[in-house]
Every structure is written in C-alpha cells, then in structure tokens.
Design a protein around this motif. Structure first.
Motif, PDB file in Angstrom:
ATOM      1  N   PHE A  26      37.715  40.877  35.480  1.00 16.24           N
ATOM      2  CA  PHE A  26      36.245  40.684  35.021  1.00 16.24           C
ATOM      3  C   PHE A  26      36.287  39.638  34.149  1.00 16.24           C
ATOM      4  O   PHE A  26      35.624  38.843  34.019  1.00 16.24           O
ATOM      5  N   VAL A  27      37.341  39.644  32.885  1.00 16.76           N
ATOM      6  CA  VAL A  27      37.116  38.698  31.969  1.00 16.76           C
ATOM      7  C   VAL A  27      37.357  37.114  32.703  1.00 16.76           C
ATOM      8  O   VAL A  27      36.940  36.178  31.987  1.00 16.76           O
ATOM      9  N   LYS A  28      38.578  37.265  33.317  1.00 15.28           N
ATOM     10  CA  LYS A  28      39.139  35.757  33.885  1.00 15.28           C
ATOM     11  C   LYS A  28      37.739  35.266  34.543  1.00 15.28           C
ATOM     12  O   LYS A  28      37.507  33.901  34.703  1.00 15.28           O
ATOM     13  N   LYS A  29      37.000  36.210  35.606  1.00 12.81           N
ATOM     14  CA  LYS A  29      35.943  35.590  36.247  1.00 12.81           C
ATOM     15  C   LYS A  29      34.923  35.122  35.216  1.00 12.81           C
ATOM     16  O   LYS A  29      34.138  34.058  35.749  1.00 12.81           O
ATOM     17  N   TYR A  30      34.323  35.804  34.343  1.00 13.34           N
ATOM     18  CA  TYR A  30      33.187  35.415  33.647  1.00 13.34           C
ATOM     19  C   TYR A  30      33.570  34.892  31.974  1.00 13.34           C
ATOM     20  O   TYR A  30      32.609  34.899  31.149  1.00 13.34           O
ATOM     21  N   GLN A  31      34.829  34.486  31.991  1.00  9.86           N
ATOM     22  CA  GLN A  31      35.243  34.008  30.755  1.00  9.86           C
ATOM     23  C   GLN A  31      34.437  32.549  30.153  1.00  9.86           C
ATOM     24  O   GLN A  31      33.920  32.133  31.162  1.00  9.86           O
ATOM     25  N   LYS A  33      33.850  29.153  29.587  1.00 10.64           N
ATOM     26  CA  LYS A  33      34.267  27.910  30.012  1.00 10.64           C
ATOM     27  C   LYS A  33      34.873  26.503  28.998  1.00 10.64           C
ATOM     28  O   LYS A  33      35.381  25.810  29.230  1.00 10.64           O
TER      29      LYS A  33
END
Length: 110
Positions: A26-31, A33
């Motif tokens: 989840f964190v990787k997807k919505y980190q 930018k």
C-alpha cells in the motif's frame, strides 16, 4: 507440545507478516513521489566550511546562483544572482568542483 498448539503460535505470526506485507504494498503504491525539481536543474557548485557545522555554499538552480549560509539550525539566503552574470551558463567550466575562492572572487567582481 501438540500440533494444534504449534499452529496457535505460528498462525498469528503468519497473519502479522502478511499484514505488514500488505501495508508495504500500500505504501509503495501511494508513496509521495518527491519534488518535481530534477537534479539536473540543481547543482552544488562549491562549499566552504567556516566553523564546525557552519558552511557557505554556492548553488546553481536553473538559471540562478544562490549563496547560502548553512548551519545546523537553518539555511539562510545571502545573495541571489543570475548565472549569466557570473558566466556559469556553461557547466563545463565547473566540472572539477572549483575552489570556493575562485567562485567568490568572480561574484565580488560583479
């Protein structure tokens, strides 16, 4: 120790690891930018240490040259100039990290 007791110990551990993996995805997807300023537009030309943890730094950002006072607590803008005034438009002049005094003398002459 029976199989059921071992399963009671291992199953919660497996669930916790699985939940942590889900949070990681989840964190990787919505980190965040990051900044839209690319590193090719930002360049530290030179830095001079004045005292421990206190520096003067000359930084080129796009077409501006900034003289910054850096300390442990803050960053202070001392002077802002255009790169054209200092003849810093061509980056080949400063490929070998110039001496701070050379850059500073160039700025003083203006």
């Amino acid at each position: 120790m029976s199989f059921f007791e071992i399963l009671k110990l291992v199953f919660p551990l497996f669930l916790i690891v699985l939940m942590l993996y889900g949070v990681l995805l989840f964190v990787k997807k919505y980190q965040f930018k990051g900044s839209k300023l690319s590193t090719e537009n930002l360049r530290i030309i030179t830095t001079l240490m004045l005292m421990p943890k206190k520096y003067l730094s000359v930084v080129k950002v796009n077409d501006k040259v900034l003289i910054l006072g850096l300390s442990e607590q803050n960053i202070t803008l001392l002077k802002e100039m255009s790169a054209e005034e200092l003849n810093l438009t061509d980056d080949s002049n400063f490929q070998n990290n110039p001496n701070f005094l050379e850059v500073f003398k160039k700025m003083i002459r203006q």
